[in-house]
Design a protein around this motif. Structure first.
Motif, mmCIF file in Angstrom:
data_model
loop_
_atom_site.group_PDB
_atom_site.id
_atom_site.type_symbol
_atom_site.label_atom_id
_atom_site.label_comp_id
_atom_site.label_asym_id
_atom_site.label_seq_id
_atom_site.Cartn_x
_atom_site.Cartn_y
_atom_site.Cartn_z
ATOM 1 N N UNK A 145 0.834 -1.203 0.000
ATOM 2 C CA UNK A 145 0.000 0.000 0.000
ATOM 3 C C UNK A 145 0.868 1.251 0.000
ATOM 4 N N UNK A 146 0.248 2.381 -0.213
ATOM 5 C CA UNK A 146 0.971 3.648 -0.151
ATOM 6 C C UNK A 146 1.350 3.991 1.282
ATOM 7 N N UNK A 147 0.623 3.401 2.227
ATOM 8 C CA UNK A 147 0.851 3.714 3.642
ATOM 9 C C UNK A 147 1.960 2.848 4.236
ATOM 10 N N UNK A 148 1.953 1.554 3.906
ATOM 11 C CA UNK A 148 2.937 0.616 4.447
ATOM 12 C C UNK A 148 3.912 0.238 3.342
ATOM 13 N N UNK A 149 5.224 0.403 3.583
ATOM 14 C CA UNK A 149 6.197 0.256 2.495
ATOM 15 C C UNK A 149 6.603 -1.162 2.152
ATOM 16 N N UNK A 150 5.873 -2.156 2.602
ATOM 17 C CA UNK A 150 6.200 -3.521 2.211
ATOM 18 C C UNK A 150 4.916 -4.325 2.040
ATOM 19 N N UNK A 151 5.079 -5.551 1.539
ATOM 20 C CA UNK A 151 3.935 -6.392 1.247
ATOM 21 C C UNK A 151 3.303 -6.935 2.520
ATOM 22 N N UNK A 152 1.971 -6.890 2.560
ATOM 23 C CA UNK A 152 1.215 -7.491 3.650
ATOM 24 C C UNK A 152 0.115 -8.371 3.059
ATOM 25 N N UNK A 153 -0.304 -9.332 3.877
ATOM 26 C CA UNK A 153 -1.435 -10.181 3.524
ATOM 27 C C UNK A 153 -2.730 -9.521 3.953
ATOM 28 N N UNK A 154 -3.699 -9.474 3.051
ATOM 29 C CA UNK A 154 -5.030 -8.995 3.374
ATOM 30 C C UNK A 154 -6.045 -10.092 3.057
ATOM 31 N N UNK A 155 -7.130 -10.095 3.846
ATOM 32 C CA UNK A 155 -8.140 -11.143 3.719
ATOM 33 C C UNK A 155 -9.526 -10.557 3.539
ATOM 34 N N UNK A 156 -10.341 -11.261 2.747
ATOM 35 C CA UNK A 156 -11.744 -10.920 2.663
ATOM 36 C C UNK A 156 -12.494 -11.443 3.876
ATOM 37 N N UNK A 157 -13.776 -11.118 3.918
ATOM 38 C CA UNK A 157 -14.590 -11.464 5.080
ATOM 39 C C UNK A 157 -15.057 -12.916 5.059
ATOM 40 N N UNK A 158 -14.923 -13.567 3.936
ATOM 41 C CA UNK A 158 -15.355 -14.961 3.808
ATOM 42 C C UNK A 158 -16.771 -15.050 3.262
ATOM 43 N N UNK A 159 -16.989 -16.057 2.436
ATOM 44 C CA UNK A 159 -18.317 -16.296 1.890
ATOM 45 C C UNK A 159 -18.600 -17.798 1.907
ATOM 46 N N UNK A 160 -19.797 -18.153 2.295
ATOM 47 C CA UNK A 160 -20.153 -19.561 2.452
ATOM 48 C C UNK A 160 -20.501 -20.179 1.102
ATOM 49 N N UNK A 161 -19.925 -21.331 0.851
ATOM 50 C CA UNK A 161 -20.300 -22.153 -0.299
ATOM 51 C C UNK A 161 -20.781 -23.492 0.248
ATOM 52 N N UNK A 162 -21.994 -23.853 -0.091
ATOM 53 C CA UNK A 162 -22.577 -25.113 0.368
ATOM 54 C C UNK A 162 -23.017 -25.924 -0.835
#
Length: 121
Positions: A101-118
């Protein structure tokens, strides 16, 4: 701040198809790898599919030939097309992106909120 927002998922019969999408937004400088993970009840989260910024893909053996991951770099979005679904594909699916990101100068892991698949048998 960076956010990943997922859409798609739901209930489908065995043999059916579903599509997931995940859009990244916020102070993004660069998105490197993107991917989809899943977690079934009582099990650890596992990698389903991943795609590099250049489009190289990687799949779990259990989904090869049935699932397809793709991305639209212009839209900061990753997709997962799931065909020939099986009951064992039932899980919460999470989007992941490795972002600088422009705020943090290195790579970070980001996650979505999750979605159910049945997948019903």
């Amino acid at each position: 701040q960076v956010q990943l927002v997922e859409s798609g998922g739901g209930l489908v019969q065995a043999g059916g198809s579903l599509g997931l999408s995940c859009a990244a937004s916020g102070t993004i400088f660069r998105i490197n790898a993107m991917g989809w993970y899943r977690q079934a009840p009582g099990k650890q989260r596992e990698l389903v599919a991943a795609i590099s910024s250049a489009g190289t893909t990687n799949y779990a053996d259990s989904v090869k030939g049935r699932f397809t991951i793709s991305r639209d770099n212009a839209k900061n979005t990753v997709y997962l097309q799931m065909n020939s679904l099986k009951p064992e594909d039932t899980a919460v699916y999470y989007c992941n992106a490795r972002i600088v990101s422009y705020v943090l100068p290195r790579e970070y892991d980001y996650w979505g909120q999750g979605t159910q698949v049945t997948v019903s048998s």
